[in-house]
Design a protein around this motif. Sequence first.
Motif, PDB file in Angstrom:
ATOM      1  N   ALA A 598       0.837  -1.208   0.000  1.00  0.00           N
ATOM      2  CA  ALA A 598       0.000   0.000   0.000  1.00  0.00           C
ATOM      3  C   ALA A 598       0.871   1.257   0.000  1.00  0.00           C
ATOM      4  O   ALA A 598       0.594   2.224  -0.721  1.00  0.00           O
ATOM      5  CB  ALA A 598      -0.924  -0.003   1.217  1.00  0.00           C
ATOM      6  N   PHE A 599       1.943   1.241   0.793  1.00  0.00           N
ATOM      7  CA  PHE A 599       2.829   2.401   0.858  1.00  0.00           C
ATOM      8  C   PHE A 599       3.537   2.624  -0.481  1.00  0.00           C
ATOM      9  O   PHE A 599       3.764   3.767  -0.887  1.00  0.00           O
ATOM     10  CB  PHE A 599       3.855   2.232   1.979  1.00  0.00           C
ATOM     11  N   TYR A 600       3.870   1.526  -1.166  1.00  0.00           N
ATOM     12  CA  TYR A 600       4.530   1.647  -2.463  1.00  0.00           C
ATOM     13  C   TYR A 600       3.676   2.413  -3.469  1.00  0.00           C
ATOM     14  O   TYR A 600       4.196   3.060  -4.382  1.00  0.00           O
ATOM     15  CB  TYR A 600       4.914   0.266  -3.022  1.00  0.00           C
ATOM     16  N   MET A 601       2.372   2.373  -3.281  1.00  0.00           N
ATOM     17  CA  MET A 601       1.493   3.121  -4.191  1.00  0.00           C
ATOM     18  C   MET A 601       1.728   4.623  -4.047  1.00  0.00           C
ATOM     19  O   MET A 601       1.642   5.377  -5.019  1.00  0.00           O
ATOM     20  CB  MET A 601       0.032   2.769  -3.908  1.00  0.00           C
ATOM     21  N   PHE A 637      -8.860  -1.051  -2.724  1.00  0.00           N
ATOM     22  CA  PHE A 637      -7.933   0.085  -2.665  1.00  0.00           C
ATOM     23  C   PHE A 637      -6.928   0.048  -3.814  1.00  0.00           C
ATOM     24  O   PHE A 637      -6.730   1.039  -4.523  1.00  0.00           O
ATOM     25  CB  PHE A 637      -7.196   0.081  -1.322  1.00  0.00           C
ATOM     26  N   ALA A 638      -6.289  -1.098  -4.016  1.00  0.00           N
ATOM     27  CA  ALA A 638      -5.158  -1.185  -4.955  1.00  0.00           C
ATOM     28  C   ALA A 638      -5.552  -1.660  -6.351  1.00  0.00           C
ATOM     29  O   ALA A 638      -4.777  -1.498  -7.292  1.00  0.00           O
ATOM     30  CB  ALA A 638      -4.095  -2.121  -4.383  1.00  0.00           C
ATOM     31  N   GLN A 639      -6.741  -2.255  -6.441  1.00  0.00           N
ATOM     32  CA  GLN A 639      -7.199  -2.853  -7.709  1.00  0.00           C
ATOM     33  C   GLN A 639      -6.273  -3.984  -8.179  1.00  0.00           C
ATOM     34  O   GLN A 639      -6.135  -4.251  -9.371  1.00  0.00           O
ATOM     35  CB  GLN A 639      -7.335  -1.779  -8.805  1.00  0.00           C
ATOM     36  N   ARG A 640      -5.642  -4.651  -7.231  1.00  0.00           N
ATOM     37  CA  ARG A 640      -4.812  -5.826  -7.519  1.00  0.00           C
ATOM     38  C   ARG A 640      -4.521  -6.541  -6.202  1.00  0.00           C
ATOM     39  O   ARG A 640      -4.774  -6.012  -5.124  1.00  0.00           O
ATOM     40  CB  ARG A 640      -3.494  -5.420  -8.188  1.00  0.00           C
ATOM     41  N   LYS A 641      -3.950  -7.742  -6.310  1.00  0.00           N
ATOM     42  CA  LYS A 641      -3.552  -8.488  -5.115  1.00  0.00           C
ATOM     43  C   LYS A 641      -2.194  -7.977  -4.621  1.00  0.00           C
ATOM     44  O   LYS A 641      -1.403  -7.457  -5.406  1.00  0.00           O
ATOM     45  CB  LYS A 641      -3.465  -9.987  -5.424  1.00  0.00           C
ATOM     46  N   PRO A 642      -1.898  -8.130  -3.317  1.00  0.00           N
ATOM     47  CA  PRO A 642      -0.608  -7.647  -2.792  1.00  0.00           C
ATOM     48  C   PRO A 642       0.561  -8.515  -3.250  1.00  0.00           C
ATOM     49  O   PRO A 642       0.390  -9.694  -3.544  1.00  0.00           O
ATOM     50  CB  PRO A 642      -0.792  -7.740  -1.269  1.00  0.00           C
ATOM     51  N   SER A 643       1.747  -7.901  -3.267  1.00  0.00           N
ATOM     52  CA  SER A 643       2.962  -8.607  -3.684  1.00  0.00           C
ATOM     53  C   SER A 643       3.988  -8.603  -2.551  1.00  0.00           C
ATOM     54  O   SER A 643       4.263  -7.566  -1.955  1.00  0.00           O
ATOM     55  CB  SER A 643       3.554  -7.910  -4.913  1.00  0.00           C
ATOM     56  N   ILE A 644       4.576  -9.777  -2.289  1.00  0.00           N
ATOM     57  CA  ILE A 644       5.586  -9.911  -1.227  1.00  0.00           C
ATOM     58  C   ILE A 644       6.851  -9.117  -1.554  1.00  0.00           C
ATOM     59  O   ILE A 644       7.601  -8.700  -0.671  1.00  0.00           O
ATOM     60  CB  ILE A 644       5.922 -11.408  -0.994  1.00  0.00           C
ATOM     61  N   ASP A 645       7.093  -8.856  -2.860  1.00  0.00           N
ATOM     62  CA  ASP A 645       8.316  -8.149  -3.270  1.00  0.00           C
ATOM     63  C   ASP A 645       8.380  -6.720  -2.734  1.00  0.00           C
ATOM     64  O   ASP A 645       9.470  -6.199  -2.479  1.00  0.00           O
ATOM     65  CB  ASP A 645       8.442  -8.136  -4.796  1.00  0.00           C
ATOM     66  N   SER A 646       7.231  -6.080  -2.570  1.00  0.00           N
ATOM     67  CA  SER A 646       7.227  -4.706  -2.036  1.00  0.00           C
ATOM     68  C   SER A 646       7.862  -4.670  -0.654  1.00  0.00           C
ATOM     69  O   SER A 646       8.623  -3.758  -0.324  1.00  0.00           O
ATOM     70  CB  SER A 646       5.797  -4.162  -1.968  1.00  0.00           C
ATOM     71  N   LEU A 647       7.558  -5.677   0.174  1.00  0.00           N
ATOM     72  CA  LEU A 647       8.131  -5.752   1.521  1.00  0.00           C
ATOM     73  C   LEU A 647       9.644  -5.952   1.447  1.00  0.00           C
ATOM     74  O   LEU A 647      10.402  -5.262   2.135  1.00  0.00           O
ATOM     75  CB  LEU A 647       7.476  -6.900   2.301  1.00  0.00           C
ATOM     76  N   LEU A 648      10.083  -6.885   0.620  1.00  0.00           N
ATOM     77  CA  LEU A 648      11.521  -7.160   0.510  1.00  0.00           C
ATOM     78  C   LEU A 648      12.275  -5.967  -0.066  1.00  0.00           C
ATOM     79  O   LEU A 648      13.416  -5.696   0.302  1.00  0.00           O
ATOM     80  CB  LEU A 648      11.748  -8.417  -0.336  1.00  0.00           C
ATOM     81  N   LYS A 649      11.619  -5.207  -0.966  1.00  0.00           N
ATOM     82  CA  LYS A 649      12.236  -3.988  -1.520  1.00  0.00           C
ATOM     83  C   LYS A 649      12.353  -2.911  -0.450  1.00  0.00           C
ATOM     84  O   LYS A 649      13.396  -2.267  -0.309  1.00  0.00           O
ATOM     85  CB  LYS A 649      11.382  -3.446  -2.676  1.00  0.00           C
ATOM     86  N   ILE A 650      11.259  -2.681   0.285  1.00  0.00           N
ATOM     87  CA  ILE A 650      11.263  -1.633   1.317  1.00  0.00           C
ATOM     88  C   ILE A 650      12.311  -1.937   2.386  1.00  0.00           C
ATOM     89  O   ILE A 650      12.958  -1.043   2.916  1.00  0.00           O
ATOM     90  CB  ILE A 650       9.854  -1.480   1.928  1.00  0.00           C
ATOM     91  N   ASP A 651      12.497  -3.233   2.683  1.00  0.00           N
ATOM     92  CA  ASP A 651      13.492  -3.625   3.685  1.00  0.00           C
ATOM     93  C   ASP A 651      14.905  -3.691   3.114  1.00  0.00           C
ATOM     94  O   ASP A 651      15.852  -4.000   3.837  1.00  0.00           O
ATOM     95  CB  ASP A 651      13.126  -4.994   4.288  1.00  0.00           C
ATOM     96  N   GLY A 652      15.046  -3.430   1.793  1.00  0.00           N
ATOM     97  CA  GLY A 652      16.369  -3.433   1.171  1.00  0.00           C
ATOM     98  C   GLY A 652      16.958  -4.817   1.006  1.00  0.00           C
ATOM     99  O   GLY A 652      18.172  -4.977   0.830  1.00  0.00           O
TER     100      GLY A 652
END
Length: 655
Positions: A598-601, A637-652
Amino acid sequence: MFKEFNLEELTQSKVLLEKLLEQSKNEILELMKIEEKTYENFVMPYEEIGESINDFLTPIFHIDSVKNSEVTGKVYEECLPVISKYETWISQNESIYIALKAIQSNYKTSLNDIQNKVLENEIRDFILSGCHLDNDKKKRLEDINLTLSELSHKFSQNLLDATNEFEMIIENEEDIKEIPVSDLELAKFEEDGKTKYKFTLQIPSYMAYITYGTSRDRREEIYKAYCTKAPQNGKIIEQILKLKNEKVKILGFNSYSEYSLQTKMASKEEEVVTFLEELGHKGKAKAIEELEEIKQLASKDGINDFRSSDMAYYSEKLKKAKYDLDEEYYRPYFEQESVLNGFFDFLYQMFDIKFVQTDAKAWDDKVRVYNLLSNEKEIARIYIDLEARKDKRGGAWMNNWHSHYVDSKGEKHLPTAFIVCNFPQSTDTTPSLLRHSDVVTLFHEMGHALHHLVSDIEDPYVSGISGVAWDTVEFPSQFLEYFSYDKDVLKLFAKHYKTQEVLDDEAINRIIKAKNFQSSLSLVRQVEFALFDFKLYQDLYNSEEEVQNLLDEVRKEFAAIIPPSYNKFQNGFSHIFAGGYSAGYYSYKWAEVLSADAFYMFIDSGNIFNKELALKYKETILSKGGSSNMDQLFYNFAQRKPSIDSLLKIDGIIS
């Protein structure tokens, strides 16, 4: 409009509760006499009875956490069996269950989605509480539930007592020479004409020494005290595990983990274990690299037998070396009052929510009470209790009191909530100066609070956080956390408390760059806790030794550093033994996938202050509470399913 927080009759709570419950019981029996039961004439009044009990009981249980004393403990213990007995009578009442099933069957097509969701949740919960079982099994469940409540309270009380019992007194100035002035001021006292320093196991004090204490032996001393506290909880854990296992076997489940998932977004045990193991394996190699970096720094001080008690101290030194980030440099810029006011400004800019302080009564002089306004209309109230006290349970949490709903008479009820933290204390001479990590905690707990307080749902059982699947309840809190690392958000309140100078860009950039410092170590630690918790409830572990063996197995596979054998982390794991996270601690990571995505949006939109997106989030997620499943709300909200990659990206962890 708002019910005042008033515990003048605290010592009479048991008598008043018994009277309220007797009245409630009679009202329910009257409802049962209705021949043509409908949602309006049966379900709504039934919910209102539940709300009135919650309204009465929440402050009584809350006060034991924030103003703990012999009196609050005694009142808690007196009320616990009374409410447990009533709740068992309700949850195992087959007549109520049959009535709800009949309403669902007769009116499903004419009821709206929210009403059907309430019935679906309630019917499920009646089945999970054993209302369909014979009387002997119901009686056994009643006894188990009461004993579990008492054991959880005892677990928590043991931790609080142990935290307050320990004191480490230091006279040697060499041992405290690196400790920040603000922490030293709180630790300093005079005795026999000498200046001495007292460090305790309360988190601000413990963190001050374990992070900055010069003496390695003293760090080991306070670390050992922290992770061996309340050893009697080991036996309580044995009892809790045995009783929870017996409970779910009576209910027809193979394990407590299987039972736990009935109220969660995740549907299968393998789904949870696979999710956690995938995260753990993706993070471990980098976590070991991060640990080696710390060890190399420690080796320059001649330390070749690196210990767990050295982690915080050398991590802080490494962070300072890599990012020139000294938490203490920032504290004058994060004065509590300034942080709150700037935070409220941010929430107004994003969500059109205004915080107006009131002089409403609370449980301590340091507690602040605010009414929340939207379009100049009062919509909610919040109590904010930020500073550590000796009589306050450790940690940070949000507690909901009243829910937003419209009752059967058409009257609107406004929601209230409490935010409780353990930040550094203010004194007559020094204000409460926060670390950035405290700021992150405040954002987190406010995320929970807003989820409860901005609800527009008119049914109390799915309004705010009520009815939200446990493994998604952390989504709004973690989502708001991410904003506490944004430069423009920080500039709203990061002002030096003496000069009012705003924290400069370079200093803020250091915080942002350091955000993912040791993120892989943090990830594998969370996986360790979550897998230990979930696996602990997949089978019956009969003894302290078996529990320890399981924890050791999980650590062997996922931990970057194995703690000393005396470390009994489990005896302080109050989330799963004194809170609601049994077989559910994985929820933090599960929900983080939603929050990161959600934050990545906002990042992808090119504007962190994207008000249109923020209001959409408020409308589709926050205001809907538990009225729909979170996977559906997220999709809205997002008009799609969530992706685990956003978490791994945000955490570097991945790029």
